[in-house]
Design a protein around this motif. Structure first.
Motif, mmCIF file in Angstrom:
data_model
loop_
_atom_site.group_PDB
_atom_site.id
_atom_site.type_symbol
_atom_site.label_atom_id
_atom_site.label_comp_id
_atom_site.label_asym_id
_atom_site.label_seq_id
_atom_site.Cartn_x
_atom_site.Cartn_y
_atom_site.Cartn_z
ATOM 1 N N HIS A 14 0.824 -1.213 0.000
ATOM 2 C CA HIS A 14 0.000 0.000 0.000
ATOM 3 C C HIS A 14 0.852 1.254 0.000
ATOM 4 O O HIS A 14 1.925 1.288 0.599
ATOM 5 N N ASP A 17 3.036 2.343 3.081
ATOM 6 C CA ASP A 17 3.742 1.265 3.791
ATOM 7 C C ASP A 17 5.249 1.539 3.849
ATOM 8 O O ASP A 17 5.889 1.338 4.886
ATOM 9 N N HIS A 115 0.174 -7.416 3.182
ATOM 10 C CA HIS A 115 1.581 -7.197 3.523
ATOM 11 C C HIS A 115 2.389 -8.470 3.344
ATOM 12 O O HIS A 115 3.427 -8.475 2.699
ATOM 13 N N TYR A 189 6.478 -3.740 10.763
ATOM 14 C CA TYR A 189 5.073 -4.089 11.029
ATOM 15 C C TYR A 189 4.932 -5.363 11.871
ATOM 16 O O TYR A 189 3.833 -5.735 12.246
HETATM 17 ZN ZN LIG Z 1 -0.262 -1.462 4.322
#
Ligand SMILES: [Zn+2]
Length: 276
Positions: A14, A17, A115, A189
């Motif tokens: 995205h 990100d 992801h 993340y």
């Molecule tokens: Zn993302």
């Protein structure tokens, strides 16, 4: 006109990100004179806030802040990043066109399926891009919407070498095999111990500003206020995470990465990061 190859290409599911996971590193590398680029696999049409067009504008703004030379978004559906042959070929084309030496992928585990799927998709595309007999254009519909790349001129970037190297140009790139030398994974993340971190103490503020460039997402507003934190909270989180990873290596702020390979050391006297 010949476009020189990218030194570093960050691929993520995205828009935003890359800003959130490795934006400081991207800026730092650009400041060192490397040519950096970002490939977003989706355009953000499923976002609770804003439209894909808003996201495109914001992504271009963020790219400027991070001194990125090249940025594009593929047309893979947001929320439905799948590791299909067609999607792999879309990424292969970009890798062959941009010819990066280093590719940054998301870590291969995480909460959001886009992801972790982007990680495997990106890895397999890097492999396929190097296969001499794979025709990267076969069966690939127009991969991009033809939006202008977030061309960022100047801003700390070195001038491209005069004329460039024709063999490295984009003209014949779709068909010319290219396999990146190195793949590293941005792990921010996911809660896993990185194998190395990059000191971004000097870049932290700009990295925060690049996240804030996504005004439709992160400015304080009514829509989705239950799922999106307020701006002050975002700053605190970004800072806390960067502090934590910095602390692991004895610097103020850092971004975490993982490499699958072992580290190679020539001089044990020069290994950084204090043990005790
Ligand atoms: Zn993302």
């Amino acid at each position: 006109m010949h476009t020189p190859p990218l030194d570093i290409l960050a691929i993520a599911a995205h828009r935003d990100d890359v800003e959130q996971t490795c934006g400081g590193t991207m800026l730092k590398m650009a400041q060192r004179g490397y040519r950096t680029g970002i490939l977003d696999l989706t355009q953000g049409e499923m976002g609770t806030r804003g439209t894909a067009e808003d996201r495109a504008r914001e992504a271009a703004e963020a790219a400027k802040i991070l001194c990125v030379s090249w940025r594009e978004a593929l047309d893979i559906p947001d929320g439905r990043v799948e590791n299909t042959w067609e999607n792999r070929l879309k990424v292969v084309r970009v890798i062959r066109e941009q010819r990066p030496r280093v590719v940054i992928l998301p870590y291969w585990q995480g909460r959001h399926p886009d992801h972790y799927t982007a990680s495997t998709l990106g890895y397999e595309a890097c492999f396929l891009a190097g296969l001499a007999k794979l025709d990267g254009s076969a069966g690939v519909p127009p991969a991009r919407l033809g939006q202008p790349p977030a061309a960022v001129s100047g801003r700390g970037l070195p001038a491209p070498p005069p004329g460039g190297d024709p063999s490295e140009s984009r003209q014949d790139a779709g068909a010319t095999p290219h396999r990146p030398y190195k793949i590293i994974y941005a792990t921010l993340y996911y809660d896993i111990r990185p194998t190395f971190v990059v000191d971004i103490t000097e870049q932290l503020e700009a990295r925060f500003q690049s996240v804030m460039a996504y005004k439709s997402q992160f400015s304080d507003q009514e829509a989705g206020k239950d799922i999106f934190p307020a701006q002050a909270e975002i700053r605190a989180r970004i800072e806390a995470m960067a502090r934590y990873y910095g602390m692991l290596a004895g610097v103020t702020y850092a971004e975490p990465f993982l490499q699958k390979e072992v580290g190679l050391v020539d001089d044990v006297m020069a290994i950084p990061v204090k043990s005790i």
